[in-house]
Structures are given as structure tokens and as C-alpha cells.
Design a protein around this motif. Structure first.
Motif, short mmCIF file in Angstrom:
data_model
loop_
_atom_site.label_atom_id
_atom_site.label_comp_id
_atom_site.label_asym_id
_atom_site.label_seq_id
_atom_site.Cartn_x
_atom_site.Cartn_y
_atom_site.Cartn_z
N HIS A 177 -0.76 -1.10 -7.41
CA HIS A 177 -1.71 -2.12 -7.86
C HIS A 177 -2.99 -1.47 -8.41
O HIS A 177 -3.55 -1.95 -9.42
N GLU A 228 0.14 -0.38 -2.77
CA GLU A 228 -1.32 -0.29 -2.89
C GLU A 228 -1.69 0.66 -4.02
O GLU A 228 -2.60 0.37 -4.82
N LYS A 284 6.95 -8.55 -7.75
CA LYS A 284 7.44 -9.54 -6.79
C LYS A 284 8.28 -8.82 -5.73
O LYS A 284 9.45 -8.51 -5.94
N VAL A 285 7.67 -8.54 -4.61
CA VAL A 285 8.35 -7.84 -3.51
C VAL A 285 8.17 -8.67 -2.24
O VAL A 285 7.04 -8.82 -1.75
N PRO A 286 9.24 -9.23 -1.69
CA PRO A 286 9.13 -10.04 -0.46
C PRO A 286 8.55 -9.24 0.71
O PRO A 286 8.73 -8.02 0.80
N ASP A 287 7.86 -9.93 1.60
CA ASP A 287 7.26 -9.29 2.76
C ASP A 287 8.29 -8.57 3.64
O ASP A 287 7.97 -7.58 4.31
N ALA A 288 9.51 -9.07 3.65
CA ALA A 288 10.55 -8.50 4.51
C ALA A 288 10.85 -7.04 4.17
O ALA A 288 11.39 -6.31 5.00
N TYR A 289 10.51 -6.61 2.95
CA TYR A 289 10.81 -5.24 2.52
C TYR A 289 9.60 -4.32 2.60
O TYR A 289 9.73 -3.11 2.33
N GLN A 290 8.44 -4.84 2.99
CA GLN A 290 7.20 -4.07 2.90
C GLN A 290 7.18 -2.84 3.82
O GLN A 290 6.53 -1.85 3.50
N GLN A 291 7.90 -2.91 4.95
CA GLN A 291 7.87 -1.79 5.90
C GLN A 291 8.97 -0.77 5.66
O GLN A 291 9.01 0.27 6.34
N LYS A 301 4.74 -0.88 1.47
CA LYS A 301 3.44 -1.54 1.42
C LYS A 301 2.36 -0.59 0.93
O LYS A 301 1.51 -0.96 0.10
N LYS A 302 2.37 0.66 1.42
CA LYS A 302 1.37 1.65 1.00
C LYS A 302 1.60 2.06 -0.45
O LYS A 302 0.64 2.24 -1.22
#
Length: 351
Positions: free
Chosen positions: A226, A223, A245-252, A219-220
Motif C-alpha cells: 500500500h 502494508e 482485494k485480499v480477505p481477512d482470512a488470508y492475512q496471517q 498483512k505486513k
């Protein structure tokens, strides 16, 4: 008992050899010869083997326990006394559990002399102390030294990545182009100029915040991506097009900091782009890995490259996991797949 394959084979072999050696040492002491065998010998050898194998396994746990807080904060002589006492107590318990208790239960009519029991306990404790202090403890110390060296190497690679990213951002060519873009925007669209400056500041803020960190959450990292994409789109317009396109499930999940930004820089550096033939860069998740893909449009002017960015990313991953960075090049596209790590995947385990 879970061991890596090589360690398991080593311990099984050591336990088997030691069992035979000490068993026939006792035979020699009692009978004056080693050329002796009865059916009961195989059973007794098996019990001694199980005792030694379980002892070696427990030694690893004891060594791990005493090489971590709070025991590392104890005075040296107290730590050594408690450590030795623990090895002896565990040895006596395992000797009772794997040698004498099975004998009493399975062969209740077998006469076991008290002196042999006492001798077995003493010899078992001595063997346990010997293997703990001269084998397991030394192995654990070497393992900790290797882990410290590994951490130092990883820190060095992380700093190198930060310097490489900073170099890409502050080199005169980049600054010249960025300031030109900013200068033109000031007169044309002040709001857009303000946004451009804000995103440029965001890139530098991330680089400073992540300085010294081995890993950052995806997620960081996104940032930074982007913010960096905004600068590139402002500079190149529709010549370069991005899809994220990155699903939320992989953000951490985590990856080495600035790794994706370095791949974007690599794609821009080696490929040309025009409005008719734009450079297409996609960031997505495939098979649990973060993929950065671009179509191949080599520049007409030759670009010197030592591939330090890709080497740096691959080396940093090698210190964190056995998973490999995948690089695939076809006639149409260039793709790099970065493993996404969970915390437990890159923490050191006992074995």
C-alpha cells in the motif's frame, strides 16, 4: 507409521532381506544347512519382519529426539550412553511385542527354550544397535546437514531479494523521479508532499525491518504494498490503477518478504500506460494463492530484463515448500500466483 514412499520401500526391503538373512543364519547354526523349510518358518519370518520394520520406524523417532534439546546440551559420553540404552530397551520391548508375545498367544503349545529367548533378545539388541548407529543415525546427521545448508541458501536468497528491492528503490532514476514529484508537491500541496515523504519512509522502514527474515505475514507485506502503491499513484496518477482485494482470512498466511513489491515493480518496468490506456494491476486471492495480475501493454522502447526478480522469488519458494510459483501469460494479461504458506508447511518434519 507414516513414511515417504521411497523411505518406506527402502525400509520394507531392508527389513525383509535382514529377516531372511538372520533367520537362516540361525537355521544354519542349529541344523548345519540353509536348505530347510517348514510351514512354521513363514510365520516366524513374518514376526521377525514386523519386529525389524517397527524397529526402523522407532529409530527415526529416537534419532530425532536425541538431535534436539535438551539432549544436544548433554556431555557427549552421557548422551551416547542414554541413546544406546534407549535403543536397547526399545529393541527388547519390540522383540517381546512382535515375536514372543504373538508366539505365546497364538501357539501356546509351542515349546520355546529359554536359551532361544535370551539369544533372540541379545541378537535383536545387537541388530538394533547396528542399524541405528550405522544407518539411521548417519541418515539423521546427513539430513540435519542438508537442512543447515538449505537454511544458509535461503538466507542468501532472502538477502539478495532485499538488495534487489533496495536497488529498485535507490537507483538514480527512481530517486530522480521521486524527488521531482516531492519537489512539485511542496509548492502545490504541502500536506500531500508530507504524505508522500511519509509513505516513502514507510517503504524503507519495511525493507529494514524485514531484512534477514525468510517469510513475513501477508498483512505486513500488504502494508509495504500500500505504501509503494501510494508512491506509484502519486507519480503516475490515473495512468496506473490498482485493485487490492485480499480477505481477512488470508492475512496471517506467509510469503517471502518483498515478493509482491517486486512483482509490482516488474509490471511497471515492462508495461507502458496512458490515461486512455491505463495499466491495470490487481492483487487478489485465487485457489488459496495470492495472484498479481496486470494487463499486457508492452513498452515501445525495449526493456532489457534477465528476469532475476521472478527467478529469485521462485528459488526462495523452492527452499520453503513443494508448491510452485505459477506464471501465466496470455495475449491480454500477465499473472503470477504466489503460494500462501502456513507455518507448518515450511517447517522441516522428521521425514
Amino acid at each position: 507409521m507414516r513414511f515417504p514412499r521411497n523411505l518406506l520401500l527402502t525400509r520394507v526391503g531392508t527389513a525383509a532381506f535382514t529377516s531372511v538373512f538372520f533367520y537362516y543364519t540361525f537355521v544354519f547354526i542349529n541344523l548345519g544347512t540353509i536348505f530347510w523349510y517348514e510351514a512354521s518358518a513363514l510365520r516366524e519370518l513374518l514376526l521377525v519382519f514386523l519386529f525389524l520394520l517397527s524397529t526402523f520406524w522407532v529409530h527415526g523417532k529416537i534419532a530425532t529426539l536425541f538431535n534436539a534439546p535438551p539432549f544436544t546440551h548433554l556431555p557427549g559420553y552421557i548422551k551416547v550412553f542414554i541413546e544406546a540404552a534407549s535403543v536397547i530397551v526399545v529393541s527388547l520391548f519390540l522383540c517381546l511385542l512382535f515375536v514372543y508375545l504373538p508366539t505365546f498367544i497364538l501357539l501356546p503349545d509351542t515349546e520355546v527354550l529359554p536359551i532361544r529367548v535370551r539369544l533372540g533378545f541379545v541378537v535383536g539388541a545387537i541388530i538394533s544397535l547396528f542399524f541405528y548407529y550405522f544407518v539411521e543415525r548417519e541418515r539423521k546427521i546427513k539430513q540435519l546437514q542438508a537442512e543447515h545448508l538449505r537454511a544458509e541458501q535461503l538466507q542468501k536468497e532472502s538477502y539478495q531479494a532485499q538488495l534487489e528491492a533496495l536497488k529498485n528503490q535507490v537507483n538514480p532514476h527512481f530517486l530522480f523521479n521521486s524527488l521531482n514529484v516531492l519537489n512539485s508537491l511542496i509548492y502545490v500541496d504541502q500536506d500531500k508532499a508530507t504524505q508522500f515523504l511519509s509513505q516513502l519512509s514507510e517503504v524503507y522502514r519495511f525493507l529494514l525491518d524485514s531484512s534477514g527474515k525468510q517469510l513475513v505475514p501477508l498483512k505486513k507485506e500488504l502494508e509495504l504494498v500500500h505504501a509503494y502503491i501510494y508512491l506509484l499513484k502519486t507519480r503516475f496518477g490515473d495512468n496506473v490503477q490498482f485493485t487490492v482485494k485480499v480477505p481477512d482470512a488470508y492475512q496471517q498466511l506467509e510469503l517471502p518478504s518483498t515478493a509482491v513489491q517486486m512483482l509490482l515493480e516488474n509490471a511497471i518496468k515492462h508495461n507502458g500506460s496512458t490515461p486512455q490506456k491505463p495499466l491495470l494491476i490487481s492483487i487478489f486471492v485465487a485457489d488459496g494463492k495470492l495472484a498479481v495480475k496486470n494487463n499486457l501493454q508492452p513498452r515501445l522502447d525495449e526493456v532489457n530484463s534477465n528476469k532475476i526478480g521472478l527467478k529469485n522469488i521462485g528459488t526462495r519458494y523452492s527452499y520453503l515448500t513443494t508448491q510452485k510459483v505459477e506464471i501465466e501469460q496470455t495475449e491480454e494479461a500477465f499473472t503470477v500466483r504466489l503460494p500462501l504458506l502456513k507455518v507448518e508447511q515450511h517447517e522441516n518434519s522428521d521425514y
